[in-house]
Design a protein around this motif. Structure first.
Motif, PDB file in Angstrom:
ATOM      1  N   THR C 143       0.826  -1.212   0.000  1.00 28.50           N
ATOM      2  CA  THR C 143       0.000   0.000   0.000  1.00 28.50           C
ATOM      3  C   THR C 143       0.857   1.259   0.000  1.00 28.50           C
ATOM      4  OG1 THR C 143      -0.175  -0.180   2.392  1.00 28.50           O
ATOM      5  CG2 THR C 143      -2.058  -0.939   1.101  1.00 28.50           C
ATOM      6  N   ALA C 144       1.940   1.246   0.754  1.00 25.20           N
ATOM      7  CA  ALA C 144       2.790   2.430   0.781  1.00 25.20           C
ATOM      8  C   ALA C 144       3.405   2.682  -0.581  1.00 25.20           C
ATOM      9  CB  ALA C 144       3.874   2.289   1.843  1.00 25.20           C
ATOM     10  N   ALA C 145       3.818   1.613  -1.237  1.00 27.25           N
ATOM     11  CA  ALA C 145       4.443   1.774  -2.551  1.00 27.25           C
ATOM     12  C   ALA C 145       3.443   2.356  -3.549  1.00 27.25           C
ATOM     13  CB  ALA C 145       4.977   0.436  -3.040  1.00 27.25           C
ATOM     14  N   ILE C 146       2.249   1.768  -3.574  1.00 24.94           N
ATOM     15  CA  ILE C 146       1.244   2.286  -4.516  1.00 24.94           C
ATOM     16  C   ILE C 146       0.906   3.727  -4.180  1.00 24.94           C
ATOM     17  CG2 ILE C 146      -1.091   2.048  -5.381  1.00 24.94           C
ATOM     18  CD1 ILE C 146      -0.995  -0.885  -4.735  1.00 24.94           C
ATOM     19  N   GLY C 147       0.677   3.955  -2.879  1.00 25.90           N
ATOM     20  CA  GLY C 147       0.307   5.299  -2.453  1.00 25.90           C
ATOM     21  C   GLY C 147       1.391   6.301  -2.783  1.00 25.90           C
ATOM     22  N   LEU C 148       2.645   5.902  -2.627  1.00 21.53           N
ATOM     23  CA  LEU C 148       3.765   6.795  -2.897  1.00 21.53           C
ATOM     24  C   LEU C 148       3.756   7.236  -4.347  1.00 21.53           C
ATOM     25  CD1 LEU C 148       6.437   8.115  -2.085  1.00 21.53           C
ATOM     26  CD2 LEU C 148       7.566   5.963  -2.566  1.00 21.53           C
ATOM     27  N   VAL C 149       3.656   6.275  -5.243  1.00 20.62           N
ATOM     28  CA  VAL C 149       3.696   6.629  -6.659  1.00 20.62           C
ATOM     29  C   VAL C 149       2.503   7.499  -7.042  1.00 20.62           C
ATOM     30  CG1 VAL C 149       3.588   5.688  -8.982  1.00 20.62           C
ATOM     31  CG2 VAL C 149       5.031   4.597  -7.269  1.00 20.62           C
ATOM     32  N   TYR C 150       1.340   7.076  -6.592  1.00 24.82           N
ATOM     33  CA  TYR C 150       0.123   7.812  -6.926  1.00 24.82           C
ATOM     34  C   TYR C 150       0.189   9.248  -6.399  1.00 24.82           C
ATOM     35  CZ  TYR C 150      -4.925   8.357  -7.689  1.00 24.82           C
ATOM     36  OH  TYR C 150      -6.161   8.764  -8.124  1.00 24.82           O
ATOM     37  N   GLY C 151       0.515   9.359  -5.124  1.00 25.20           N
ATOM     38  CA  GLY C 151       0.560  10.691  -4.516  1.00 25.20           C
ATOM     39  C   GLY C 151       1.666  11.545  -5.111  1.00 25.20           C
ATOM     40  N   ALA C 152       2.797  10.924  -5.448  1.00 19.87           N
ATOM     41  CA  ALA C 152       3.906  11.692  -6.004  1.00 19.87           C
ATOM     42  C   ALA C 152       3.515  12.286  -7.351  1.00 19.87           C
ATOM     43  CB  ALA C 152       5.142  10.819  -6.150  1.00 19.87           C
ATOM     44  N   VAL C 153       2.897  11.485  -8.172  1.00 24.47           N
ATOM     45  CA  VAL C 153       2.482  11.983  -9.489  1.00 24.47           C
ATOM     46  C   VAL C 153       1.477  13.115  -9.334  1.00 24.47           C
ATOM     47  CG1 VAL C 153       1.231  11.373 -11.581  1.00 24.47           C
ATOM     48  CG2 VAL C 153       2.962   9.828 -10.690  1.00 24.47           C
ATOM     49  N   ALA C 154       0.482  12.896  -8.485  1.00 23.84           N
ATOM     50  CA  ALA C 154      -0.542  13.929  -8.293  1.00 23.84           C
ATOM     51  C   ALA C 154       0.080  15.207  -7.741  1.00 23.84           C
ATOM     52  CB  ALA C 154      -1.619  13.424  -7.346  1.00 23.84           C
ATOM     53  N   GLY C 155       0.903  15.052  -6.725  1.00 24.67           N
ATOM     54  CA  GLY C 155       1.465  16.231  -6.068  1.00 24.67           C
ATOM     55  C   GLY C 155       2.452  16.972  -6.943  1.00 24.67           C
ATOM     56  N   TYR C 156       3.272  16.241  -7.672  1.00 23.75           N
ATOM     57  CA  TYR C 156       4.308  16.904  -8.446  1.00 23.75           C
ATOM     58  C   TYR C 156       3.738  17.624  -9.644  1.00 23.75           C
ATOM     59  CZ  TYR C 156       8.554  17.751 -11.036  1.00 23.75           C
ATOM     60  OH  TYR C 156       9.573  18.353 -11.720  1.00 23.75           O
ATOM     61  N   TYR C 157       2.849  16.963 -10.358  1.00 19.11           N
ATOM     62  CA  TYR C 157       2.356  17.586 -11.585  1.00 19.11           C
ATOM     63  C   TYR C 157       1.287  18.629 -11.345  1.00 19.11           C
ATOM     64  CZ  TYR C 157       5.278  14.527 -14.254  1.00 19.11           C
ATOM     65  OH  TYR C 157       6.376  13.895 -14.761  1.00 19.11           O
ATOM     66  N   GLY C 159      -2.121  20.805 -11.014  1.00 15.06           N
ATOM     67  CA  GLY C 159      -3.070  21.149 -12.071  1.00 15.06           C
ATOM     68  C   GLY C 159      -4.221  20.166 -12.160  1.00 15.06           C
ATOM     69  N   TRP C 160      -4.666  19.903 -13.379  1.00 14.89           N
ATOM     70  CA  TRP C 160      -5.830  19.042 -13.517  1.00 14.89           C
ATOM     71  C   TRP C 160      -5.495  17.587 -13.232  1.00 14.89           C
ATOM     72  CZ3 TRP C 160      -5.698  15.160 -17.044  1.00 14.89           C
ATOM     73  CH2 TRP C 160      -4.794  15.289 -18.107  1.00 14.89           C
ATOM     74  N   VAL C 161      -4.238  17.209 -13.455  1.00 18.76           N
ATOM     75  CA  VAL C 161      -3.815  15.835 -13.121  1.00 18.76           C
ATOM     76  C   VAL C 161      -4.088  15.589 -11.648  1.00 18.76           C
ATOM     77  CG1 VAL C 161      -1.811  14.343 -12.827  1.00 18.76           C
ATOM     78  CG2 VAL C 161      -2.055  15.697 -14.899  1.00 18.76           C
ATOM     79  N   ASP C 162      -3.648  16.551 -10.844  1.00 20.45           N
ATOM     80  CA  ASP C 162      -3.838  16.464  -9.411  1.00 20.45           C
ATOM     81  C   ASP C 162      -5.326  16.433  -9.065  1.00 20.45           C
ATOM     82  OD1 ASP C 162      -3.389  18.760  -6.670  1.00 20.45           O
ATOM     83  OD2 ASP C 162      -3.270  16.580  -6.661  1.00 20.45           O
ATOM     84  N   GLY C 206      -4.691   6.339   1.882  1.00 17.36           N
ATOM     85  CA  GLY C 206      -4.186   7.218   2.940  1.00 17.36           C
ATOM     86  C   GLY C 206      -2.771   7.669   2.657  1.00 17.36           C
ATOM     87  N   TYR C 207      -1.934   6.752   2.179  1.00 16.51           N
ATOM     88  CA  TYR C 207      -0.551   7.125   1.885  1.00 16.51           C
ATOM     89  C   TYR C 207      -0.493   8.111   0.736  1.00 16.51           C
ATOM     90  CZ  TYR C 207       0.630   3.163   4.778  1.00 16.51           C
ATOM     91  OH  TYR C 207       0.739   2.293   5.818  1.00 16.51           O
ATOM     92  N   ALA C 208      -1.356   7.870  -0.261  1.00 18.13           N
ATOM     93  CA  ALA C 208      -1.342   8.774  -1.420  1.00 18.13           C
ATOM     94  C   ALA C 208      -1.628  10.196  -0.982  1.00 18.13           C
ATOM     95  CB  ALA C 208      -2.373   8.312  -2.448  1.00 18.13           C
ATOM     96  N   ARG C 209      -2.629  10.339  -0.149  1.00 17.05           N
ATOM     97  CA  ARG C 209      -2.988  11.697   0.281  1.00 17.05           C
ATOM     98  C   ARG C 209      -1.879  12.322   1.117  1.00 17.05           C
ATOM     99  NH1 ARG C 209      -8.873  12.978   2.495  1.00 17.05           N
ATOM    100  NH2 ARG C 209      -8.253  11.619   4.194  1.00 17.05           N
TER     101      ARG C 209
END
Lengths: 377, 440, 345
Positions: C143-157, C159-162, C206-209
């Motif tokens: 879960t942490a791994a999935i959340g990390l990637v998901y949240g990182a993409v959303a947070g970094y990019y 805009g509308w991706v987020d 939870g990790y993603a957020r």
């Protein structure tokens, strides 16, 4: 008449890395209505001094020794509740970041009125009126409307003015201002300093102004204390400090600031940085950076002495902490201060007649005279 | 002085607007507002020189600095480096151009990645552009550290072990690693102590001589800019108010804003008594910049309409009244606060005469003002206020008290060799404007 | 009084003289000493925290016990030959001919007694550690791994991706977690990997957020802009600059979550919805003992069948929480560090 007398104040911080002596053996006096400046760079101990005056030092810091006499009574030995009564009403403090001094969930007017109600025992209506008048005094336009605004609705300059209003609300005898305008734009700074000056005169409040900005000190202050690595290194009136600095650190600072109108290619610098207070250099803490330092400087810690006589100086007198003035140095402090329009020599010698542009012949202000200076235009 | 050479960096009409407020929903509904951070800026940077850009907070200097390198995407305008259009460059071309134009940050504490060693930080540009590797890379890193006054044994340490001045040196070393031609320095010394500022300024000058660099230095401290810059631009609310050689800008003739800015600088000389010019009001929000000349809402030299015989300070006060009235809903907004504690009446309960007094007191207007027509209008406005008819009061004043400065946004007028000022006072169309600074 | 600026000029303070001369004393500006990275410092802080270290020892001990409880064979090869547990966890001792009955009190032969089916509780508890610990770590890791990637993409990019990614996350948060786990198990049947899936399905949100929030903050730092100004590509910026500085709260959350997952697994087991009945998983063991908790007058409660498995759960979760708090303190201490250094004294 002294409103504040500090004697041999020492404050230590017990950190993981060791004991940090943030302030050591500091003594000074502020008279009623006087504007007293404390100059130093970061790490010099200026803010710690201010916080100790109000007994706001918390663990791991501790006030080790010394006396802080406010109107004759020692603040350090009073009870906590007595000090709390004094804070805010007789001694007020303004910090650099106005935003953190204002509580974001209360309106600005309410915060000021609360202080008034608490310390001066006014009723609601009277407190509101006084607050509105204060807001007007500090230059906030539309004070009645602004009374009900929240801090975030104010700009930076307005917030600082509101903080000043809060500080002055109970007519304090002493106002301690820690870098009050450092975070502000220069045009706002000019207005606020002007306002502070006038209000202090009007309310007869003494000001202790702590800053690293030498321009602000020159503009506002009557007397100045220079701090380095937790200790006082020079005490002088403002003219003496700028036209006739005695301590090499002061000289270094004065040469390092870029001055408008001075077409120098390179700035003179002070090499190195202020030492970490965990490990202060032996002897004079400035010696690793001082061009005039000699071996003697590493062995003895210089005391604050009168540069003319070499005797220990009282907390009120012109003094500098340098071995050059006690005759322990082989060499001379050979720096020179040129002031166009007046001629000033270092180390107390009489000067040449000035250029024919009409500047006065006086060689720097007489410390006992009126602080306006004496050049005849 | 500047005409013969080709500019290294040429900026035309650079503009950056930000969307403010709301989220997706507001944007879709067209309800978001624009922060006009940089609004049509032109500048040139010549080889080997230092161009200073000064301004106070909110003027858009950092936005401008970052837009120059496309660290922020400009909304409009072009930036040309050696004739090549940066703003239209492809991502790959832009990446290559990063070797020529570099950036130094203001905050030494947040500009270095705390998880990397100093060596890694300085070596990163070498890795990104494949400039050196292995032994050569290490050699280069050590050279760079020594060039900026640090030593090679610092390379394996972490940023948190260094002081502010040292960190700034590390940032400079990092920028130098790619051998740039231009470095944009965003407030390079404002976060540093006085004695350290001097060291870094000297270092920047030495590096300029040694490597033939050109700098764009953003600063709010005019003494620093005067010392280090060859040419200066004064920015106000996203536009240049004045631009020229340092000596020209710091001396008359002045743009009124520049003049006020210069007069406000505290001089480290207790015997100095310069004429302080205090600007009324606050810096307007870039969400809603004033019409016409952006500075007119605070300008002490704002132009009077033709035929007016008011004194300049009266005119300024009348305009302040007009501005205050614009949003006023209650009489308190335009009346002075009562002097004493006892029995001061509410503004709504005042007589016409007393109201008139209180309004004039708030804006420092004498009774009567020097111009008969203006006095009549003012009186009439106070009458309307006494009836609490704010709209009518506004209408009366708006019609009569209008400055040419409100209608036209002045372009930069040439007042000397390369010295330009964006103020109608320097436009030949206003020959009888009040005293311009330095002339007459 | 003059209105001329720059009247004062000071000469003679020769900085070069200072740099040229020999040092006058032994004092040096730079304190020589060990340099350590943030992670090293965090580990050092952690080591000094006694309760955290205690938790670490306990968890390590439990892990070792679980591994060495019974032999492990992988593809026919015995990788781990030791057996600390005297009996197989599913061995019904009575049936095997031993003179053991159900609910026998703890004795030397059976330190934790026997349960309702005459199985050795001690062996079962030891062996059961495998389930709980492994599910806990695996679920949290995934879960942490999935959340990390998901949240990182959303947070970094941004805009509308987020925006889009966060709205999807909102949908996921709208599901009651345990209920979804129950549904998954009900649909897919009971079993180890089904359980892992049940917890992973929404646990990553939870990790993603959390990571997205951290990244929004870290992104603002100048060193991220500096990397872009140097010409770094997005991948380098994200993995070298942004993520390492944002990952600390994630680690803290993960270590604290392990305990939560183990309790969740135990809860499902207790409800009879986890692993098949009879598994030595601690929660499932508790399910079997439910009826024994209340006995009328005259009956004795076989306390050992509840206390030992329950105690194991408690011990493990408690220790993981201590570790999590320890990590939090160790990494937290570093946050304020730079600010204190740079500020005024």
């Amino acid at each position: 008449m002294a409103v504040l007398e500090v004697d041999d104040l020492t404050v230590n911080f017990y950190t993981e890395e060791g004991v940090v002596t943030a302030v050591e053996d500091l003594s000074f006096r502020i008279d009623r209505g006087e504007k007293f400046g404390v100059v130093g760079e970061s790490g010099a101990g200026k803010s710690v001094t201010a916080l100790s005056l109000l007994r706001l030092i918390e663990r791991p810091g501790r006030i080790e020794s010394g006396e802080v006499r406010f109107k004759g009574e020692d603040l350090l030995s009073m009870s906590e509740s007595a000090v709390r009564d004094i804070r805010g009403s007789e001694i007020a403090m303004i910090f650099q970041d106005a935003q953190t001094a204002l509580n974001p969930v209360y309106t600005v007017g309410e915060q000021i009125a609360e202080a008034i109600r608490h310390h001066l025992d006014y009723d609601d209506a009277a407190a509101r009126e006084r607050t509105v008048r204060l807001l007007d005094d500090v230059g906030i336009p539309e004070p009645e409307a602004r009374y009900d605004d929240y801090p975030h609705e104010f700009s930076g300059g307005m917030q600082q003015r509101a903080v000043i209003a809060m500080a002055l609300s109970c007519d304090p005898d002493l106002l301690i201002a820690d870098e009050p305008t450092t975070a502000l734009d220069v045009t706002i700074e000019a207005k606020i300093l002007d306002r502070l000056d006038r209000l202090a005169a009007e309310y007869d409040t003494a000001i202790q102004l702590i800053t690293h900005d030498l321009g602000v000190i020159a503009e506002v202050c009557d007397r100045v204390l220079v701090m380095y690595a937790g200790r006082a290194v020079e005490r002088a009136s403002v003219e003496e400090l700028y036209y006739d600095p005695k301590h090499p650190y002061t000289v270094g600072l004065m040469s390092a600031i870029p001055r408008i109108g001075d077409r120098q290619d390179r700035l003179q610098t002070i090499p190195g940085t202020m030492p970490d207070l965990v490990e202060v250099p032996p002897g004079c803490s400035f010696h690793p950076r001082c061009p005039f330092a000699e071996e003697a400087c590493t062995r003895t810690r210089p005391q604050l002495v009168d540069p003319a006589t070499g005797e220990r100086a009282g907390p009120d007198e012109r003094s500098a902490a340098c071995l050059a003035y006690t005759g322990d140095l082989d060499g001379e402090l050979d720096y020179e201060v040129e002031v166009r329009g007046r001629d000033v020599d270092p180390v107390g010698e009489e000067s040449e007649p000035p250029e024919p542009d009409g500047g006065g012949i006086e060689r720097g202000a007489d410390p006992d005279a009126d602080s306006e200076g004496e050049s005849n235009e | 002085m500047s005409d013969a050479r080709e500019p290294l960096l040429e900026v035309e009409g650079l503009t950056k607007y930000y969307e403010s407020g709301g989220g997706i929903v507001d944007t879709l509904l067209g309800r978001s507002r624009e922060v006009k951070a940089v609004d049509g800026v032109d500048l040139e940077l010549y080889p080997g020189e230092t161009l200073g850009i000064v301004g106070e907070s909110g003027c858009g200097k950092t936005t401008l600095a970052q837009a120059l390198l496309r660290l922020i995407e400009p909304t409009a305008g072009t930036v040309r480096y050696r004739g090549e259009d940066l703003t239209a460059a492809s991502d790959d071309r832009l990446r290559a151009l990063r070797k020529d134009i570099q950036y130094i940050f203001q905050d030494p504490f947040s500009s270095l990645n705390p998880r990397l060693t100093v060596g890694d930080i300085v070596g990163e540009p070498l890795d990104i552009h494949g400039i050196a590797s292995g032994e050569a890379r290490t050699r280069r890193i050590y050279d760079l550290l020594e060039t900026v006054g640090l030593s090679q044994r610092h390379a394996h340490r972490y940023p948190h072990e260094f002081s502010g001045g040292q960190r700034q040196r590390i940032g400079i070393a990092r920028a130098l690693a790619v051998d740039p031609e231009v470095i944009v320095c965003d407030e390079p010394v404002s976060a540093l102590d006085v004695s350290v500022q001097a060291q870094i300024l000297n270092l920047l000058e030495d590096l300029q001589d040694e490597f033939g660099l050109s700098y764009v230095v953003i600063a709010h401290d005019l003494s620093v800019v005067e010392h280090i810059a060859d040419r200066v631009g004064v920015l106000y609310l996203g536009e240049f108010a004045e631009m020229g050689a340092t000596g020209d800008v710091f001396g008359p003739p002045h743009h009124p804003y520049a003049e006020a800015l210069l007069s406000a600088i505290p001089e480290p000389d207790p015997g100095w008594e310069g004429d302080r010019i205090f600007l009324s009001g606050e810096v307007p929000s870039p969400l809603d910049p004033p019409q016409g000349c952006r500075f007119h809402t605070r300008c002490p030299k704002v132009i009077q309409p033709e035929g007016s015989s008011l004194s300049q300070s009266e005119w300024r006060s009348l305009l302040d009244l007009k501005q205050r009235l614009r949003d006023a809903e209650a009489l308190e907004s335009v009346t002075a606060v009562a002097e004493s504690d006892d029995g001061a009446a509410e503004p709504t309960a005042l007589s016409r005469a007393e109201l008139g007094e209180r309004v004039r007191a708030e804006f420092d207007l004498p009774s009567p003002v020097s111009d008969g027509e203006a006095e009549r209008v003012l009186s009439e406005a106070v009458d309307r206020l006494h009836d609490e008819d704010f709209d009518a009061a506004r209408a009366t004043i708006d019609d009569a008290f209008e400055s040419p400065c409100e209608r036209t946004d002045p372009p930069l007028y040439e007042v000397g060799d390369g010295h330009r000022i964006a103020c109608l006072l320097y436009d030949e169309g206003y020959p009888d404007a009040p005293e311009r600074t330095g002339q007459r | 009084m003059s209105s001329e600026r720059g009247r004062i000029r000071i000469t003679g303070f020769d900085a070069d003289a200072v740099e040229r001369r020999e040092p006058l004393s032994d004092w040096t500006e730079h304190r020589e000493g060990e340099t350590e990275s943030r992670w090293e410092r965090g580990w050092r802080e952690f080591r000094q925290n006694r309760s955290a270290m205690l938790g670490l020892y306990v968890v390590a001990a439990m892990a070792l016990l679980a591994v060495f409880a019974r032999p492990v064979t992988v593809a026919g090869v015995t990788v781990q030959p030791f057996a600390l547990a005297p009996y197989r966890p599913d061995a019904i001792l009575y049936v095997q001919g031993l003179d053991v009955s159900a609910y026998e009190a703890p004795s030397l032969a059976h330190p934790f007694g026997t349960d309702g089916s005459a199985r050795d509780v001690f062996s079962r508890v030891l062996y059961g550690g495998r389930f709980s610990l492994s599910i806990g770590f695996i679920v949290v890791f995934v879960t942490a791994a999935i959340g990390l990637v998901y949240g990182a993409v959303a947070g970094y990019y941004g805009g509308w991706v987020d925006e889009v990614m966060m709205r999807v996350l909102d949908l996921i948060f709208a599901f009651p977690g345990l209920l979804l786990a129950l549904i998954i198990v009900a649909v897919l049947g009971k079993g180890y990997w089904e359980l892992v899936l049940a917890f992973t399905a929404i646990g990553w949100a939870g990790y993603a957020r959390l990571i997205r929030g951290e990244i929004l903050k870290v992104k603002e730092n100048d060193y991220v802009t500096a990397a872009k100004a140097l010409g770094a590509r997005d991948r380098r910026v994200i993995f070298r600059h942004v993520v390492p500085n944002a990952v600390a709260p994630l680690i803290v959350q993960a270590s604290l979550s392990i305990g939560t997952v183990v309790i969740g697994v135990a809860a499902l087991g207790f409800l009879g919805l986890g692993l098949p009945p009879g598994s030595a998983e601690w929660g499932t063991m508790l399910d079997q003992t439910r009826e024994t908790i209340v006995q009328g007058p005259g009956g004795t409660i076989p306390w050992w069948v509840t206390v030992f498995p329950g105690g194991a759960i408690f011990l493990f979760v408690m220790s993981m929480n201590l570790i999590g708090d320890g990590i939090n303190d160790a990494l937290d201490a570093q946050e304020g560090e730079d600010v204190a250094r740079g500020g005024e004294v």
